[in-house]
Write an enzyme that holds these catalytic residues in place. Structure first.
Site, PDB file in Angstrom:
ATOM      1  N   CYS A 276      63.805  83.979-109.065  1.00 31.11           N
ATOM      2  CA  CYS A 276      62.580  84.337-109.812  1.00 31.11           C
ATOM      3  C   CYS A 276      61.401  84.445-108.843  1.00 31.11           C
ATOM      4  CB  CYS A 276      62.302  83.273-110.874  1.00 31.11           C
ATOM      5  SG  CYS A 276      60.721  83.456-111.695  1.00 31.11           S
TER       6      CYS A 276
ATOM      7  N   TRP B 142      61.722  87.532-106.796  1.00 27.82           N
ATOM      8  CA  TRP B 142      61.391  88.721-107.586  1.00 27.82           C
ATOM      9  C   TRP B 142      59.902  89.047-107.474  1.00 27.82           C
ATOM     10  CZ3 TRP B 142      58.116  89.646-111.714  1.00 27.82           C
ATOM     11  CH2 TRP B 142      58.316  90.830-112.408  1.00 27.82           C
ATOM     12  N   HIS B 143      59.090  88.002-107.298  1.00 23.92           N
ATOM     13  CA  HIS B 143      57.651  88.220-107.244  1.00 23.92           C
ATOM     14  C   HIS B 143      57.179  88.765-105.895  1.00 23.92           C
ATOM     15  CE1 HIS B 143      57.679  85.817-110.913  1.00 23.92           C
ATOM     16  NE2 HIS B 143      56.482  86.309-111.161  1.00 23.92           N
ATOM     17  N   GLY B 144      57.974  88.630-104.865  1.00 18.21           N
ATOM     18  CA  GLY B 144      57.564  89.160-103.573  1.00 18.21           C
ATOM     19  C   GLY B 144      58.516  88.714-102.480  1.00 18.21           C
TER      20      GLY B 144
END
Lengths: 357, 249
Positions: B109, B112-114
């Protein structure tokens, strides 16, 4: 992930129809009413059918408020520049030069914004009797053609000759607020913010001047001078420097015929804001001043330079911060400006140089 | 307020007031930015009779970290739960399997953000929080709501520091400053703005909460919504859009 909404009951449908009808009625009614209010009050003075009321400058948004001063045609002369020129009082200059001058200098105005203001004046009111350009580093910016406006934005639509595009930009909260302030002014609830000739004392009152605080403001961000100076720029290096804004200055002056008095004045930045002598920045500024001097000679303008190390710019007590001098200094500058421009009076104490006359 | 303070933290340690101002400002900025964007999408779809899934439900009123993830970026949480956490075994195969599934899911997770280790660390931080919270709740000793909310918010804020900081060094510096390591001076900046943001975050319901609570259309609501719409039109007319920050994640 999508679902269709549940089918509504018939009675629900009638209720919702009423809800939507009421919503749309209020939305359209309030929006149209608000827009009509803005158009009738017309705080920027651009709508032909607006109410015939006295429009005062009730906002400090100079970029929005000053075009109407130009369009009013009450003034035959103008000052352009940044906040370093805003304290020059038009009423004093009127007496000294026998003109009706508006101070249209704007906070942090880029060269392109100043040039656009001059363009508007020339198109609307014709050649000025007196033009004073308060020069700053923005005119010597090597990327002035890219740094055209500030983070504040610039309402170019207020400066063009198309009256029809203005309507697109008036339905917004900022304009509504200024329109409400103008009504507030007429009801005696809100003061005039800036005199109609553009003059505003934006620094605190003289009674609040604190030498210690001014000293701290002036020297707070000052870096120590370099211990070793770089090799000086060669003549070839200096010739390669480009100052895109100077072409705008040249073009603007070329449009003003010779009976007009044109004054280019480098305003007195405190020595703490002036480049250290011998550095590349100081050399570049010197080259820029030399090119402006050539423009002034070619276009019959007078050029005065206060932006030098002097008893004026070295004395912290003359300033609020590195760029903003005190109101009595502004009065002194206006008188020196008139003396230098009208009778070639040199500075007795070396606070300015007349570079072209 | 958040951007310059986080940038300043990269140069020198913030004082107590600056550190809390930075973290609170970023927490509200991130939530309000992303939440408002998805609520606009949900509202626009509703005009056409489509119901998009809920994405945020006032996450800053959560009283535990599991509650937080049921309220924050719900569409992503559901996706990760259905396609990662449950296939990895979820909580059906004992506590160790739960911990591994949770940490892997939350680590991904974060990724996924960076593509940065700070994002992975942020995900693992939340994975750890979820595991501890799960363990605590299995003991059956519920924590008082206010204490739960306070601990959860401290945990979430610490996570946002890791999430937003340019590097672990900067994150460690800000976390130390939050505890007074950079000096006890300073005060909260723009305190009225922070209070307004806190009230908006805590009190304004999501579009789904509104439509679920709306049994019968009321004329006052129509008038209020129309007035709000006019205000929004006037704001749009300013023509000075603020950057949407969540696009980068």
């Amino acid at each position: 992930m999508l679902e269709h909404s549940a089918k509504p009951q018939v009675s629900d449908t009638a209720d919702w129809r009423g809800f939507v009808a009421l919503f749309l009625t209020v939305l359209i009614g309030v929006a149209v009413g608000t827009y009509l209010f803005i158009l009738l009050v017309d705080p920027y003075g651009i709508i032909p059918f607006s109410l015939p009321i006295d429009r005062r400058i009730v906002s400090i948004s100079q970029r929005f408020m000053y075009p109407q001063i130009v369009r009013s045609k009450r003034f035959d002369s103008l000052i352009i520049g940044t906040s370093t020129s805003r304290l020059l009082d038009p009423q004093l200059l009127d007496k000294l030069f026998h003109v009706r001058i508006a101070n249209l200098a704007m906070d942090s105005a880029m060269a392109w914004e100043q040039k656009t203001m001059l363009d508007l004046f020339l198109r609307t009111a014709g050649p000025p009797k007196l033009l004073i350009v308060g020069l700053d580093m923005v005119w010597c910016d090597e990327h002035a053609d890219q740094h055209r406006i500030t983070f504040r934005g610039f309402p170019a639509w207020l400066y063009d000759d198309n009256p029809w595009n203005d309507y697109l930009y008036l339905f917004n909260y900022g304009t509504l607020e200024i329109a409400a302030r103008l009504i507030g002014y007429h009801l005696g609830l809100y003061p005039e913010h800036v005199r109609y000739d553009g003059y505003e004392v934006f620094v605190p009152p003289e009674s609040q001047y604190d030498p210690a605080r001014a000293h701290a403001n002036i020297w707070r961000d000052k870096l120590p001078p370099p211990t070793v100076l770089p090799p000086p720029l060669t003549l070839a290096d200096l010739n390669k420097l480009e100052f895109p804004a100077l072409a705008w200055l040249d073009e603007g002056l070329a449009r003003i015929p010779s009976p007009s008095l044109k004054i280019l004045a480098f305003m007195p930045n405190h020595v703490a804001a002036q480049p250290v002598p011998g550095t590349h920045a100081a050399q570049a500024l010197g080259e820029c001043k030399a090119r402006i001097r050539a423009i002034a000679q070619r276009r019959g303008a007078i050029m005065i330079d206060w932006d030098i190390a002097s008893s004026l710019t070295s004395n912290d007590l003359n300033y609020w911060d590195t760029l903003h001098y005190r109101v009595p200094i502004a009065t002194q500058l206006a008188k020196e400006l008139a003396g230098a421009a009208l009778s070639g009076q040199e500075a007795a104490d070396g606070t300015y140089r007349i570079l072209v006359r | 307020m958040a951007d310059p303070l986080f940038a300043k933290a990269g140069l020198h340690a913030l004082n107590l007031g600056q550190a809390w101002s930075a973290v609170l400002a970023f927490s509200f900025q991130l939530f309000l930015d992303f939440s408002a964007y998805t609520e606009m999408a949900i509202g626009s779809a509703l005009i056409f009779g489509l119901i998009l899934p809920e994405n945020f439900r006032r996450p800053y009123v959560a009283t535990d970290i599991r509650d937080f993830w049921r309220r924050w970026h719900i569409s992503l949480s559901n996706f990760l739960r259905d396609y990662l956490y449950i296939p990895l075994g979820g909580s059906r195969h004992g506590p160790w399997c739960y911990v591994v599934a949770t940490m892997v899911t939350m680590g991904l997770c974060g990724l996924w953000h960076g593509a940065g280790w700070t994002y992975v660390a942020w995900g693992l931080w939340h994975g750890l929080g979820l595991a501890v919270c799960h363990g605590w709740q299995r003991f059956g000793r519920p924590m008082p709501k206010l204490a739960g909310w306070f601990i959860t918010m401290l945990f979430v804020l610490a996570g946002w520091v890791i999430f937003r900081a340019a590097s672990f060094t900067v994150a460690a510096s800000i976390l130390a400053s939050l505890a007074g390591g950079g000096g006890m001076g300073g005060a909260l900046q723009e305190i009225k703005l922070l209070i307004a943001a806190a009230l908006v975050s805590a009190l304004i319901p999501s579009a789904h909460e509104i439509i679920n609570g709306l049994k019968k259309p009321h004329p006052a609501l129509a008038v209020g919504a129309a007035a709000l719409a006019v205000y929004c039109l006037l704001e749009v007319g300013e023509g000075a859009p603020v950057n949407f920050i969540y696009f980068q994640f």
